[in-house]
Design a protein around this motif. Structure first.
Motif, PDB file in Angstrom:
ATOM      1  N   PHE A 229       0.830  -1.200   0.000  1.00 49.87           N
ATOM      2  CA  PHE A 229       0.000   0.000   0.000  1.00 49.87           C
ATOM      3  C   PHE A 229       0.866   1.252   0.000  1.00 49.87           C
ATOM      4  CE2 PHE A 229      -1.887   3.393   2.591  1.00 49.87           C
ATOM      5  CZ  PHE A 229      -2.953   3.726   1.769  1.00 49.87           C
ATOM      6  N   TRP A 230       1.877   1.292   0.863  1.00 49.21           N
ATOM      7  CA  TRP A 230       2.705   2.496   0.961  1.00 49.21           C
ATOM      8  C   TRP A 230       3.606   2.676  -0.255  1.00 49.21           C
ATOM      9  CZ3 TRP A 230       0.969   6.161   3.614  1.00 49.21           C
ATOM     10  CH2 TRP A 230       0.230   5.915   4.758  1.00 49.21           C
ATOM     11  N   VAL A 231       4.030   1.588  -0.858  1.00 50.69           N
ATOM     12  CA  VAL A 231       4.790   1.701  -2.109  1.00 50.69           C
ATOM     13  C   VAL A 231       3.899   2.318  -3.185  1.00 50.69           C
ATOM     14  CG1 VAL A 231       5.852   0.370  -3.967  1.00 50.69           C
ATOM     15  CG2 VAL A 231       6.425  -0.131  -1.603  1.00 50.69           C
ATOM     16  N   GLY A 232       2.638   1.898  -3.242  1.00 55.95           N
ATOM     17  CA  GLY A 232       1.701   2.483  -4.199  1.00 55.95           C
ATOM     18  C   GLY A 232       1.427   3.948  -3.924  1.00 55.95           C
ATOM     19  N   VAL A 233       1.351   4.314  -2.653  1.00 57.61           N
ATOM     20  CA  VAL A 233       1.129   5.717  -2.294  1.00 57.61           C
ATOM     21  C   VAL A 233       2.335   6.561  -2.707  1.00 57.61           C
ATOM     22  CG1 VAL A 233       0.900   7.297  -0.343  1.00 57.61           C
ATOM     23  CG2 VAL A 233      -0.520   5.254  -0.456  1.00 57.61           C
ATOM     24  N   VAL A 234       3.543   6.049  -2.513  1.00 58.15           N
ATOM     25  CA  VAL A 234       4.743   6.776  -2.943  1.00 58.15           C
ATOM     26  C   VAL A 234       4.739   6.938  -4.459  1.00 58.15           C
ATOM     27  CG1 VAL A 234       7.263   6.603  -3.128  1.00 58.15           C
ATOM     28  CG2 VAL A 234       6.126   6.128  -0.954  1.00 58.15           C
ATOM     29  N   PHE A 235       4.340   5.902  -5.186  1.00 59.49           N
ATOM     30  CA  PHE A 235       4.246   5.990  -6.643  1.00 59.49           C
ATOM     31  C   PHE A 235       3.225   7.053  -7.057  1.00 59.49           C
ATOM     32  CE2 PHE A 235       2.152   4.616 -10.579  1.00 59.49           C
ATOM     33  CZ  PHE A 235       3.238   4.684 -11.441  1.00 59.49           C
ATOM     34  N   LEU A 236       2.070   7.074  -6.398  1.00 60.94           N
ATOM     35  CA  LEU A 236       1.052   8.086  -6.716  1.00 60.94           C
ATOM     36  C   LEU A 236       1.543   9.499  -6.414  1.00 60.94           C
ATOM     37  CD1 LEU A 236      -2.273   6.449  -5.532  1.00 60.94           C
ATOM     38  CD2 LEU A 236      -1.666   7.154  -7.835  1.00 60.94           C
ATOM     39  N   VAL A 237       2.227   9.670  -5.295  1.00 61.31           N
ATOM     40  CA  VAL A 237       2.760  10.989  -4.958  1.00 61.31           C
ATOM     41  C   VAL A 237       3.790  11.409  -6.008  1.00 61.31           C
ATOM     42  CG1 VAL A 237       4.196  12.227  -3.284  1.00 61.31           C
ATOM     43  CG2 VAL A 237       2.262  10.845  -2.510  1.00 61.31           C
ATOM     44  N   ASP A 238       4.649  10.502  -6.417  1.00 61.33           N
ATOM     45  CA  ASP A 238       5.633  10.801  -7.456  1.00 61.33           C
ATOM     46  C   ASP A 238       4.938  11.174  -8.765  1.00 61.33           C
ATOM     47  OD1 ASP A 238       8.167  10.994  -8.628  1.00 61.33           O
ATOM     48  OD2 ASP A 238       8.021   8.938  -9.378  1.00 61.33           O
TER      49      ASP A 238
END
Length: 119
Positions: A93-102
């Motif tokens: 989940f947090w890897v996906g959130v970092v990708f979305l923020v990027d």
């Protein structure tokens, strides 16, 4: 070597070729073919051609096209993330959130520097 293992692959290739070729053959055979001078004349977006076909395009056209492809492909990476959302756990989940923020930071940067403006 057992050739029976390759039968599904061969069928897949043959069906893929048939799906790509048969509609074109049917369209060529069954479609009307009534050419006239208006249909055979060159046109550009509904207008008569006013310049050479080798005219230069503005760089902004390519920039917008490349940005569209870039962001479109990045958005497609979200589909597997959403499909496997229950299996990936908190780390996924947090890897996906970092990708979305990027992705959002890149989009905002492109917007702020005017890369998406056509004027």
């Amino acid at each position: 070597m057992n050739l029976e293992q390759y039968l599904p692959v061969l069928l897949f290739v043959l069906v893929g070729i048939a799906v790509g070729v048969l509609p074109q053959v049917f369209g060529y055979i069954l479609g009307p073919n009534r050419p006239d001078p208006a249909k055979n004349s060159p046109y550009e977006c509904g207008f008569e051609a006013f310049e050479d076909a080798r005219m230069k395009f503005d760089v902004r056209y390519y920039l917008v096209a490349i940005l569209f492809i870039l962001f479109d492909l990045e958005i497609t990476f979200l589909v597997p993330w959403v499909v496997a959302f229950t299996d990936i756990g908190s780390y996924g989940f947090w890897v996906g959130v970092v990708f979305l923020v990027d992705l959002i930071v890149g989009f905002v940067y492109a917007w702020k520097v005017g890369a998406l403006d056509w004027e």
